[in-house]
Motif scaffolding. Structure first.
Motif, PDB file in Angstrom:
ATOM      1  N   TYR A 137      -4.302 -34.691  45.649  1.00 27.32           N
ATOM      2  CA  TYR A 137      -4.672 -35.950  46.292  1.00 27.32           C
ATOM      3  C   TYR A 137      -6.192 -36.121  46.269  1.00 27.32           C
ATOM      4  N   MET A 138      -6.909 -35.054  46.598  1.00 28.46           N
ATOM      5  CA  MET A 138      -8.371 -35.117  46.598  1.00 28.46           C
ATOM      6  C   MET A 138      -8.907 -35.375  45.189  1.00 28.46           C
ATOM      7  N   ALA A 139      -8.328 -34.715  44.192  1.00 28.30           N
ATOM      8  CA  ALA A 139      -8.782 -34.901  42.816  1.00 28.30           C
ATOM      9  C   ALA A 139      -8.508 -36.328  42.344  1.00 28.30           C
ATOM     10  N   ALA A 140      -7.351 -36.867  42.700  1.00 24.61           N
ATOM     11  CA  ALA A 140      -6.981 -38.213  42.261  1.00 24.61           C
ATOM     12  C   ALA A 140      -7.829 -39.286  42.934  1.00 24.61           C
ATOM     13  N   ASN A 141      -8.387 -38.979  44.095  1.00 22.10           N
ATOM     14  CA  ASN A 141      -9.147 -39.981  44.840  1.00 22.10           C
ATOM     15  C   ASN A 141     -10.647 -39.701  44.873  1.00 22.10           C
ATOM     16  N   THR A 142     -11.084 -38.794  44.023  1.00 22.50           N
ATOM     17  CA  THR A 142     -12.503 -38.489  43.924  1.00 22.50           C
ATOM     18  C   THR A 142     -13.178 -39.538  43.051  1.00 22.50           C
ATOM     19  N   VAL A 143     -14.249 -40.094  43.551  1.00 22.02           N
ATOM     20  CA  VAL A 143     -14.990 -41.123  42.822  1.00 22.02           C
ATOM     21  C   VAL A 143     -16.253 -40.482  42.261  1.00 22.02           C
ATOM     22  N   GLN A 144     -16.419 -40.605  40.963  1.00 24.18           N
ATOM     23  CA  GLN A 144     -17.595 -40.051  40.309  1.00 24.18           C
ATOM     24  C   GLN A 144     -18.783 -40.980  40.528  1.00 24.18           C
ATOM     25  N   PRO A 145     -19.977 -40.431  40.724  1.00 19.07           N
ATOM     26  CA  PRO A 145     -21.150 -41.289  40.928  1.00 19.07           C
ATOM     27  C   PRO A 145     -21.524 -42.019  39.636  1.00 19.07           C
ATOM     28  N   ARG A 146     -22.086 -43.192  39.831  1.00 19.66           N
ATOM     29  CA  ARG A 146     -22.581 -43.954  38.681  1.00 19.66           C
ATOM     30  C   ARG A 146     -23.930 -43.395  38.269  1.00 19.66           C
ATOM     31  N   ARG A 147     -24.254 -43.627  37.031  1.00 20.19           N
ATOM     32  CA  ARG A 147     -25.601 -43.274  36.593  1.00 20.19           C
ATOM     33  C   ARG A 147     -26.540 -44.292  37.191  1.00 20.19           C
ATOM     34  N   SER A 148     -27.677 -43.853  37.628  1.00 19.84           N
ATOM     35  CA  SER A 148     -28.630 -44.784  38.253  1.00 19.84           C
ATOM     36  C   SER A 148     -29.191 -45.741  37.214  1.00 19.84           C
ATOM     37  N   SER A 149     -29.664 -46.867  37.672  1.00 23.55           N
ATOM     38  CA  SER A 149     -30.221 -47.873  36.756  1.00 23.55           C
ATOM     39  C   SER A 149     -31.485 -47.341  36.060  1.00 23.55           C
TER      40      SER A 149
END
Length: 64
Positions: free
Chosen positions: A45-57
Motif C-alpha cells: 500500500y505504501m509503495a503504491a501510494n508513494t509520490v516521487q518528487p518532481r525535478r525542480s524548475s
C-alpha cells in the motif's frame, strides 16, 4: 498486524486504517471480530501510494 500497529507504521491515527478497511481499499483478514493486516500488504500500500518528487524548475533549466 492489528489496526493500531498499522496506524503506527503509517504514522497516522487508527481512524485511517479503519477507513481503508471499511472502504475495502486494503486487503485484510478477519479473525472473529478482530482484523489483521499482513505487513506485506501495508508495504505494498505504501509503495503504491508513494509520490516521487518532481525535478525542480532550476534543474530543468540547467538541462535545457
Amino acid at each position: 498486524m492489528d489496526v493500531e500497529q498499522v496506524a503506527e507504521r503509517l504514522g497516522t491515527t487508527v481512524r485511517f486504517p479503519r477507513r481503508l478497511i471499511e472502504e475495502r481499499r486494503i486487503e485484510y483478514v478477519k479473525v472473529g471480530r478482530h482484523v489483521r493486516i499482513r505487513e506485506s500488504v501495508v508495504e505494498a500500500y505504501m509503495a503504491a501510494n508513494t509520490v516521487q518528487p518532481r525535478r525542480s524548475s532550476t534543474a530543468l533549466r540547467a538541462v535545457a
